[in-house]
Write an enzyme that holds these catalytic residues in place. Sequence first.
Site: not given
Length: 482
Positions: A254-257, A263
């Site tokens: 998850s990009k919130r991880d 990236y």
Amino acid sequence: MEKRVRVRYAPSPTGFLHIGNARTAMFNYLFAKHYHGDFVLRIEDTDVERNVEGGEESQLHYLRWLGMEPDESPLKPGKYGPYRQMERLDLYKAVIDELLDRGLAYKCFCTSEELQAEKEAQEAAGIAPMYNRKCAYLTPEEIAEKEAAGLPYVIRLRVPEGKHYTWKDMIRGKINVESKDIGDWVIVKSNGIPTYNFAVVVDDHLMEITHVFRGEEHISNTPKQLMVYEMMGWEAPEYGHMTLIVNEQHKKLSKRDNSIMQYVSQYDEAGYLPEAMFNFMALLGWSPEGTEEIFTKEELIEQFSEKRLSKAPSMFDKHKLAWVNNRYIKKLTLDECAALCIPYLKKAYDCSNISDEWLKQLVALYQEQLSYGQEIVELTEIFFKQSITYNDEAKEVLAWETEAAVLTEFKRQLEMLEEWSVDGLAAAIKQVQVNTGIKGKPLFMGIRVAVTTSLHGPDLKNSILMIGKEETLKRVNQCLNA
């Protein structure tokens, strides 16, 4: 393969190149190059509200950084352009008009409030939400009246009844979806811009895309896209839906991880090598035939087979990435490794009075153990500290009963040392052993901890040489006077 293989990576410029998207691009790239085909970059920029300034540039830059140069792109157009969807609106309109004329699509004037109320009513009744076709059978006169009144509308595809949409997925085998489970879906938004599921079909057809590798979240999109192919009498590409990438807790990446850098740009900034990143990401969901895991790009292209793509989720193992990157760093020349690491040292420490040659020799001490360029800052901190402290583990060594004698004699030998060199230091340490009768761990560990504060590290004599005579004596005195 009978046709020339053509694949595409089609990101939205709504953010920077994510690890998951980079892997998608990579498997498309490896497949294309294995079969001597074309790797196309197409920008899907129709979600104009979410597009990020610099998003497209980041995608292009980091694809190149990873070694995946598109054969066609907005910057390298071929005969299938344009390569940005917002520049292809006329192409979509021609297909939309045909679908409307044939009654395969229709204008829907329902408001968002009406649609939301209908959805809530269906959910309350335990029915899967689906458009109720309220506008599906409007007469031409009713449509003209609503348009004359300036009412906004979307265009929906009229989903065929009683149809099965089946495809042989290159990774998952046969998949079947019934049309009754899909409501009439929007192909053109109220702002006149086509939706993803519609535009992607027109693009893939006109660009003659033969194979599509994408994430498993797109499985539910495939039957919608197959509808458009069938309605237009076009041949659909072959699809392969890749598994999720999960973190070390086996949860979807998850990009919130924050436990994992998300990236590609972050890995570049931290000093990971692009060749190592390419190698590592190729192993996220694909397995080679043998046990070897270190491959050049050319070797990966040669060995790649869609038949060896995994059906199970792929774990992003940070420790494995560090190991892979270390293998590549070890292969660098010292000049290359220094070029990678010295900018991090200069940013972290005041190096204004330090020569690049000294910094280069410092890097040489740690090249064998480096996992990424920026790590050099943490590893070499002791060489730049003006004031040092010892942790409990180090204090325990310094408390050994042999250490006062070792350090006292080591200090005496350093003060007499005329030549500050590796050979000179080796002779001095040897003389400490002769004069004290202390050897092995009590000798070498005591000196190492006193000078470097650590129980482990690179070659002791080289480390002392780099720290310098004055600073080494200062640290030995600190231990003796503690």
